[in-house]
Scaffold this active site. Sequence first.
Site, PDB file in Angstrom:
ATOM      1  N   GLU A  96      -5.389  -2.127  -4.805  1.00  0.00           N
ATOM      2  CA  GLU A  96      -6.241  -3.205  -5.308  1.00  0.00           C
ATOM      3  C   GLU A  96      -6.932  -3.900  -4.138  1.00  0.00           C
ATOM      4  OE1 GLU A  96      -4.351  -5.923  -7.994  1.00  0.00           O
ATOM      5  OE2 GLU A  96      -2.997  -4.360  -8.691  1.00  0.00           O
ATOM      6  N   GLY A  98      -7.897  -6.937  -3.750  1.00  0.00           N
ATOM      7  CA  GLY A  98      -7.291  -8.218  -3.401  1.00  0.00           C
ATOM      8  C   GLY A  98      -6.092  -8.050  -2.480  1.00  0.00           C
ATOM      9  N   SER A  99      -5.308  -7.018  -2.715  1.00  0.00           N
ATOM     10  CA  SER A  99      -4.135  -6.777  -1.887  1.00  0.00           C
ATOM     11  C   SER A  99      -4.520  -6.382  -0.473  1.00  0.00           C
ATOM     12  CB  SER A  99      -3.267  -5.684  -2.507  1.00  0.00           C
ATOM     13  OG  SER A  99      -2.761  -6.117  -3.739  1.00  0.00           O
ATOM     14  N   THR A 100      -5.611  -5.664  -0.320  1.00  0.00           N
ATOM     15  CA  THR A 100      -6.007  -5.231   1.009  1.00  0.00           C
ATOM     16  C   THR A 100      -6.669  -6.355   1.800  1.00  0.00           C
ATOM     17  OG1 THR A 100      -8.134  -4.402   0.220  1.00  0.00           O
ATOM     18  CG2 THR A 100      -6.308  -2.838   0.280  1.00  0.00           C
TER      19      THR A 100
END
Length: 136
Positions: A96, A98-100
């Site tokens: 995702e 956002g996670s990166t």
Amino acid sequence: MRWQAWNWGWTTKSAVRARKGGPVRLSIDVRIQYALETELDGAARGAHAASAAAILLDGRTGETLALASWPTFDANEFAGASENVRSDRVAGDVHELGSTLKPFTEAMALQERLTTSGELFDLSQPLCGGRQRHRR
């Protein structure tokens, strides 16, 4: 082909001619690779994770210095390893966006002295801003 990763919001591509007989230089550093795999193993086991992945980049050049996927397996015993263990979580999984981006958000907050490396955040509840709720 060579890609310039970030140029004020635009990704650009330029061609570089191959030189016959020129040396190939890999950016992966075996010592850094070993250290990353060791740290990832300890972190994944400590968190009782089912799987984990890590990428270490040179912040100045964007070169990949190390890639690690956990759990690992012995490539000499390929047939005996399950498909789950053989999975390359770095290159083969979808992550995702956002996670990166979270590490960059944290790095900016540290640089601007808005937080400290030891500060804990409660991410169990959605963030409410104005009329919108955001999952963390």
